[in-house]
Design a protein around this motif. Sequence first.
Motif, mmCIF file in Angstrom:
data_model
loop_
_atom_site.group_PDB
_atom_site.id
_atom_site.type_symbol
_atom_site.label_atom_id
_atom_site.label_comp_id
_atom_site.label_asym_id
_atom_site.label_seq_id
_atom_site.Cartn_x
_atom_site.Cartn_y
_atom_site.Cartn_z
ATOM 1 N N GLU A 144 0.857 -1.183 0.000
ATOM 2 C CA GLU A 144 0.000 0.000 0.000
ATOM 3 C C GLU A 144 0.893 1.233 0.000
ATOM 4 N N ILE A 145 0.427 2.282 -0.618
ATOM 5 C CA ILE A 145 1.215 3.511 -0.731
ATOM 6 C C ILE A 145 1.674 4.004 0.637
ATOM 7 N N SER A 146 0.836 3.855 1.653
ATOM 8 C CA SER A 146 1.185 4.336 2.995
ATOM 9 C C SER A 146 2.388 3.605 3.586
ATOM 10 N N GLN A 147 2.738 2.443 3.052
ATOM 11 C CA GLN A 147 3.879 1.663 3.533
ATOM 12 C C GLN A 147 5.157 1.949 2.744
ATOM 13 N N CYS A 148 5.070 2.783 1.724
ATOM 14 C CA CYS A 148 6.212 3.077 0.868
ATOM 15 C C CYS A 148 6.846 4.414 1.269
ATOM 16 N N PHE A 149 8.052 4.655 0.791
ATOM 17 C CA PHE A 149 8.741 5.913 1.087
ATOM 18 C C PHE A 149 9.504 6.398 -0.130
ATOM 19 N N ILE A 150 9.772 7.696 -0.142
ATOM 20 C CA ILE A 150 10.520 8.306 -1.236
ATOM 21 C C ILE A 150 12.004 8.160 -0.923
ATOM 22 N N THR A 165 8.276 -8.925 -14.358
ATOM 23 C CA THR A 165 6.955 -9.531 -14.172
ATOM 24 C C THR A 165 6.226 -8.745 -13.100
ATOM 25 N N GLY A 166 4.918 -8.711 -13.205
ATOM 26 C CA GLY A 166 4.109 -7.954 -12.263
ATOM 27 C C GLY A 166 4.048 -6.479 -12.650
ATOM 28 N N ARG A 167 3.337 -5.723 -11.835
ATOM 29 C CA ARG A 167 3.151 -4.295 -12.098
ATOM 30 C C ARG A 167 3.291 -3.540 -10.789
ATOM 31 N N GLU A 168 3.755 -2.305 -10.895
ATOM 32 C CA GLU A 168 3.845 -1.460 -9.707
ATOM 33 C C GLU A 168 3.676 0.000 -10.090
ATOM 34 N N LYS A 169 3.277 0.782 -9.119
ATOM 35 C CA LYS A 169 3.270 2.233 -9.256
ATOM 36 C C LYS A 169 4.552 2.730 -8.614
ATOM 37 N N ILE A 170 5.114 3.791 -9.173
ATOM 38 C CA ILE A 170 6.281 4.423 -8.580
ATOM 39 C C ILE A 170 5.962 5.910 -8.443
ATOM 40 N N GLY A 171 6.076 6.393 -7.218
ATOM 41 C CA GLY A 171 5.903 7.821 -6.998
ATOM 42 C C GLY A 171 7.160 8.548 -7.443
ATOM 43 N N VAL A 172 6.998 9.714 -8.050
ATOM 44 C CA VAL A 172 8.142 10.492 -8.522
ATOM 45 C C VAL A 172 7.987 11.955 -8.105
ATOM 46 N N CYS A 173 9.132 12.589 -7.845
ATOM 47 C CA CYS A 173 9.144 13.996 -7.477
ATOM 48 C C CYS A 173 10.555 14.534 -7.669
ATOM 49 N N ASN A 174 10.690 15.832 -7.574
ATOM 50 C CA ASN A 174 12.002 16.456 -7.626
ATOM 51 C C ASN A 174 12.524 16.567 -6.197
ATOM 52 N N GLY A 189 13.479 12.126 -6.826
ATOM 53 C CA GLY A 189 12.961 11.287 -5.750
ATOM 54 C C GLY A 189 12.077 10.229 -6.383
ATOM 55 N N HIS A 190 12.138 9.007 -5.870
ATOM 56 C CA HIS A 190 11.282 7.949 -6.382
ATOM 57 C C HIS A 190 10.830 7.046 -5.252
ATOM 58 N N MET A 191 9.585 6.590 -5.351
ATOM 59 C CA MET A 191 8.963 5.764 -4.325
ATOM 60 C C MET A 191 8.476 4.473 -4.981
ATOM 61 N N PRO A 192 9.337 3.454 -5.030
ATOM 62 C CA PRO A 192 8.971 2.194 -5.696
ATOM 63 C C PRO A 192 8.113 1.297 -4.815
ATOM 64 N N GLN A 193 7.666 0.212 -5.406
ATOM 65 C CA GLN A 193 6.985 -0.905 -4.744
ATOM 66 C C GLN A 193 5.550 -0.620 -4.337
ATOM 67 N N ALA A 194 4.933 0.417 -4.857
ATOM 68 C CA ALA A 194 3.534 0.706 -4.529
ATOM 69 C C ALA A 194 2.605 -0.155 -5.377
ATOM 70 N N PRO A 236 -1.862 -6.412 -3.218
ATOM 71 C CA PRO A 236 -0.439 -6.647 -3.482
ATOM 72 C C PRO A 236 -0.255 -7.557 -4.699
ATOM 73 N N GLU A 237 0.874 -7.369 -5.360
ATOM 74 C CA GLU A 237 1.179 -8.131 -6.568
ATOM 75 C C GLU A 237 2.650 -8.511 -6.545
ATOM 76 N N ALA A 238 2.960 -9.728 -6.958
ATOM 77 C CA ALA A 238 4.357 -10.175 -7.033
ATOM 78 C C ALA A 238 5.038 -9.479 -8.204
ATOM 79 N N VAL A 239 6.236 -8.950 -7.933
ATOM 80 C CA VAL A 239 7.014 -8.233 -8.944
ATOM 81 C C VAL A 239 8.414 -8.826 -8.985
ATOM 82 N N LYS A 240 8.925 -8.987 -10.188
ATOM 83 C CA LYS A 240 10.345 -9.288 -10.385
ATOM 84 C C LYS A 240 10.911 -8.126 -11.161
ATOM 85 N N LYS A 241 12.018 -7.569 -10.664
ATOM 86 C CA LYS A 241 12.513 -6.316 -11.188
ATOM 87 C C LYS A 241 14.031 -6.318 -11.244
ATOM 88 N N ILE A 242 14.558 -5.582 -12.218
ATOM 89 C CA ILE A 242 15.983 -5.327 -12.306
ATOM 90 C C ILE A 242 16.207 -3.837 -12.092
#
Length: 149
Positions: A57-63, A77-86, A126-131, A137-143
């Motif tokens: 959940e977004i509340s569990q993520c950090f920038i 594999t999988g999908r995620e949202k990533i928060g972005v900011c300057n 700034g980036h906030m991955p894993q949302a 929740p969804e399983a993600v494999k990432k490089i």
Amino acid sequence: MILDSLDNFNKYLCIHQGFTDASKFTSRQDLTELPQGKYEIGNSGVFALVSEYETKEISQCFIECHRRYIDIQITLTGREKIGVCNKKDCTEETYDEGRDFQKLHGEVAFINLTPGLFAIFFPHDGHMPQAQYADKPEAVKKIVIKVPV
């Protein structure tokens, strides 16, 4: 920050010499088969981290941001949202030089990172991955390819 199709990655090689090594690595046919871990790429200090996790959940993520490396993030594999900011629009916590890691506090806009796309985050991003992408929740494999600044 850059978000684009992995098919277009070669258009960005002019940004940094380490992107050529990254391109060679991403052109491997076995990317989704790679086990979790660290992979040295070339001789210029570029390396890849392969990880698997459940989105949160977004509340569990950090920038976060980094000073010594540019991040090239590719969801296999999988999908995620990533928060972005300057970074300049955020409040900064203490920088951890050993981990090249700094937490930030601020507001983010979201991008969707799905298979076939990549995102590049520079030290001022700034980036906030894993949302979570959707409502669960969804399983993600990432490089994450780390390119020295």
